[in-house]
Design a protein around this motif. Structure first.
Motif, mmCIF file in Angstrom:
data_model
loop_
_atom_site.group_PDB
_atom_site.id
_atom_site.type_symbol
_atom_site.label_atom_id
_atom_site.label_comp_id
_atom_site.label_asym_id
_atom_site.label_seq_id
_atom_site.Cartn_x
_atom_site.Cartn_y
_atom_site.Cartn_z
ATOM 1 N N UNK A 117 -13.709 8.430 -2.520
ATOM 2 C CA UNK A 117 -13.867 7.645 -1.205
ATOM 3 C C UNK A 117 -13.783 8.571 -0.122
ATOM 4 N N UNK A 118 -12.902 9.655 -0.109
ATOM 5 C CA UNK A 118 -12.601 10.771 0.897
ATOM 6 C C UNK A 118 -11.596 10.048 1.870
ATOM 7 N N UNK A 119 -11.076 8.841 1.567
ATOM 8 C CA UNK A 119 -9.997 8.397 2.512
ATOM 9 C C UNK A 119 -8.333 8.302 1.718
ATOM 10 N N UNK A 120 -7.434 8.558 2.574
ATOM 11 C CA UNK A 120 -6.214 8.505 1.866
ATOM 12 C C UNK A 120 -4.934 8.199 3.040
ATOM 13 N N UNK A 121 -4.384 7.430 2.728
ATOM 14 C CA UNK A 121 -3.160 6.962 3.648
ATOM 15 C C UNK A 121 -2.557 8.256 3.802
ATOM 16 N N UNK B 246 -4.367 6.370 8.190
ATOM 17 C CA UNK B 246 -5.219 6.899 7.256
ATOM 18 C C UNK B 246 -5.972 8.093 7.874
ATOM 19 N N UNK B 247 -6.394 8.967 6.941
ATOM 20 C CA UNK B 247 -7.147 10.045 7.019
ATOM 21 C C UNK B 247 -8.520 10.224 6.168
ATOM 22 N N UNK B 248 -9.820 9.973 6.760
ATOM 23 C CA UNK B 248 -10.668 10.143 5.966
ATOM 24 C C UNK B 248 -11.632 11.519 6.240
ATOM 25 N N UNK B 249 -12.643 11.793 5.453
ATOM 26 C CA UNK B 249 -13.323 12.991 5.747
ATOM 27 C C UNK B 249 -14.328 12.546 6.710
ATOM 28 N N UNK B 250 -14.415 13.658 7.710
ATOM 29 C CA UNK B 250 -15.440 13.211 8.773
ATOM 30 C C UNK B 250 -16.975 13.426 7.961
ATOM 31 N N UNK B 251 -17.888 13.430 8.720
ATOM 32 C CA UNK B 251 -19.259 13.482 8.383
ATOM 33 C C UNK B 251 -19.380 15.248 7.954
ATOM 34 N N UNK B 252 -18.775 15.842 8.821
ATOM 35 C CA UNK B 252 -18.988 17.321 8.899
ATOM 36 C C UNK B 252 -17.996 17.816 7.816
ATOM 37 N N UNK C 36 -6.578 -0.462 2.559
ATOM 38 C CA UNK C 36 -6.981 -1.568 1.637
ATOM 39 C C UNK C 36 -6.445 -1.742 0.339
ATOM 40 N N UNK C 37 -5.304 -0.797 -0.119
ATOM 41 C CA UNK C 37 -4.776 -0.767 -1.511
ATOM 42 C C UNK C 37 -5.071 0.384 -2.079
ATOM 43 N N UNK C 38 -5.043 0.467 -3.441
ATOM 44 C CA UNK C 38 -5.278 1.633 -4.364
ATOM 45 C C UNK C 38 -6.773 2.353 -3.942
ATOM 46 N N UNK C 39 -6.928 3.620 -3.856
ATOM 47 C CA UNK C 39 -8.148 4.135 -3.627
ATOM 48 C C UNK C 39 -9.211 3.852 -5.018
ATOM 49 N N UNK C 40 -10.287 3.946 -4.773
ATOM 50 C CA UNK C 40 -11.459 3.479 -5.556
ATOM 51 C C UNK C 40 -11.156 4.360 -6.804
#
Length: 335
Positions: free
Chosen positions: A37-41, A82-88, A288-292
Motif C-alpha cells: 500500500x505504500x503507507x507506514x506509520x 503516517x508517511x505514504x508514497x507521493x505520486x512522484x 488504520x491498523x496492520x498494513x495490507x
C-alpha cells in the motif's frame, strides 16, 4: 519495540556497505512497504530500521528530508504521523521495481538511438543538464554532446526532450555491417564505463556470496534476521545497478559480473523472503491498523516467489535468473 539486531552476519554486511540512513529508508520503502500500500506509520518505520542499526532520531530526520524532496507525504493523525508514497515517489519506485526484480527483455534488434545535443545552448548549463538526464535514462556518451543507447524507452526519451529543448537531433539505425565488432565493444566499454560498473558488481558478489554460503549451512533464519539480510541485499544490489543501463546481452562481455550478481541476488532473496515478510507483517502498521497483505506484484519478483496462497516458508528458493529487465532507471535516487 524492535531492538538492534546483534548478528555477526548482519554486522559484517553493515560494515561492508556502510549505508546512509536516508538511502536505507528508500530501500525499506521499496522492498517492504510499497507492495503493501505504500503507507507506514512513523513508529513502524523506526522499528523496521532499528535492526539495521539506525536510531529513532536519524529515522525521523531522514523521513522529513524524503518528504521535503517529494518522495513521501506526511499525514498527522492524532498524535501519530503516517508517511505514504507521493505520486512522484510511487512512479520512481515502480520504475526501480521493474529494474531490480523483473526478468530479461527480448533480444536486441541491432538499432541504435543517437541524440546529438550540440545545438543546445550551453548558457546556464542547459546542455549538461540534458546530458546528465540522458545518462539517467541509460544513454552512454559517444562524443562531446552526443549520446547513444541501443534500446531506450521512447516515451521517456520524448518526455525528457520536451522538457529540455527541441534543439536536438535524434537519429536511429543500425551500425554498418562492416564496422568491426571490437570497435563496437570499445564504444560500449568507454561510453558506459563498464569497468566501473563491473567493480560495483564484483563488490556486491564479494559481500553476499559469504552470506549465501552461511545461510545454506545454518537453520532457516529467524524472521528479523531474514528481514535484515533481505533489506541489505536489495540495498547493495540497488547500489550496484544504480548506473547500469542494462544493455542487451549481445553487447556485453561474456564474463560480465552483472549476470552472476543478479543470479545471486535472486537466489538469496528467494531463500529469505518468506521469513522476512513475516517480520514485516508483525511490525508494519498504519493509522488504520496492520498494513495490507502483499499485493500480487510482489509474488512476481525475480520470476516468481511462493504463491500468495502458499503458507510462508523461509526455505523458498529458485534457479538463476536472466540478466536484463525492461524498466528504466528511476532518476534522482538517493545513494
Amino acid at each position: 519495540m524492535q531492538q538492534p539486531l546483534k548478528d555477526p552476519l548482519v554486522d559484517e554486511l553493515l560494515a561492508r556497505l556502510a549505508p546512509k540512513a536516508k538511502s536505507l529508508v528508500v530501500t525499506v520503502y521499496g522492498d517492504a512497504i510499497a507492495h503493501r500500500g505504500g503507507n507506514a506509520g512513523l513508529g513502524s518505520v523506526i522499528d523496521l530500521l532499528r535492526p539495521l542499526g539506525v536510531n529513532e532520531r536519524t529515522v525521523r530526520t531522514s523521513m522529513t528530508r524524503l518528504a521535503r524532496e517529494g518522495w513521501l507525504q506526511a499525514q498527522a493523525i492524532g498524535r501519530r504521523s503516517d508517511y505514504r508514497l507521493s505520486e512522484d515517489g510511487r512512479r520512481r519506485f515502480e520504475a526501480a521495481h521493474g529494474r531490480l526484480y523483473h526478468q530479461a527483455r527480448p533480444p536486441w534488434n541491432g538499432q541504435w538511438t543517437i541524440v546529438a545535443a550540440g545545438a543546445v545552448p550551453s548558457a546556464g548549463a542547459a546542455r549538461e543538464r540534458l546530458l546528465r538526464d540522458l545518462a539517467w535514462l541509460g544513454f552512454g556518451r559517444l562524443a562531446d554532446a552526443v549520446m547513444l543507447h541501443p534500446d531506450p524507452d521512447e516515451h521517456e526519451l520524448r518526455a525528457l526532450l520536451a522538457e529540455h529543448s527541441r534543439q536536438v537531433m535524434v537519429l536511429r539505425g543500425a551500425a554498418a555491417d562492416w564496422v568491426d565488432a571490437q570497435a563496437v565493444a570499445e564504444v560500449v566499454r568507454s561510453g558506459w564505463e563498464l569497468d566501473r560498473l563491473a567493480a560495483g558488481y564484483t563488490a556486491f558478489l564479494d559481500a553476499f556470496r559469504p552470506v549465501w554460503q552461511a545461510l545454506q549451512r545454518s537453520a532457516a533464519p529467524e524472521p528479523v534476521r531474514a528481514y535484515a539480510v533481505r533489506t541489505l541485499l536489495m540495498h547493495g544490489y540497488r547500489r550496484a545497478t544504480l548506473r547500469d543501463p542494462l544493455l542487451p546481452d549481445e553487447l556485453m562481455p561474456h564474463d560480465w559480473p552483472g549476470a552472476a550478481a543478479r543470479a545471486l541476488c535472486r537466489n538469496l532473496y528467494r531463500h529469505v523472503e518468506a521469513a522476512a515478510e513475516a517480520h514485516v507483517s508483525a511490525v508494519l502498521h498504519t493509522a488504520e491498523g496492520p498494513a495490507p497483505d502483499a499485493g500480487p506484484a510482489y509474488f512476481d519478483r525475480f520470476g516468481g516467489l511462493r504463491s500468495s496462497a502458499t503458507p510462508a516458508s523461509p526455505a523458498a528458493t529458485g534457479s538463476a535468473p536472466g540478466r536484463r529487465t525492461a524498466a528504466p532507471a528511476a532518476p534522482g535516487r538517493p545513494r
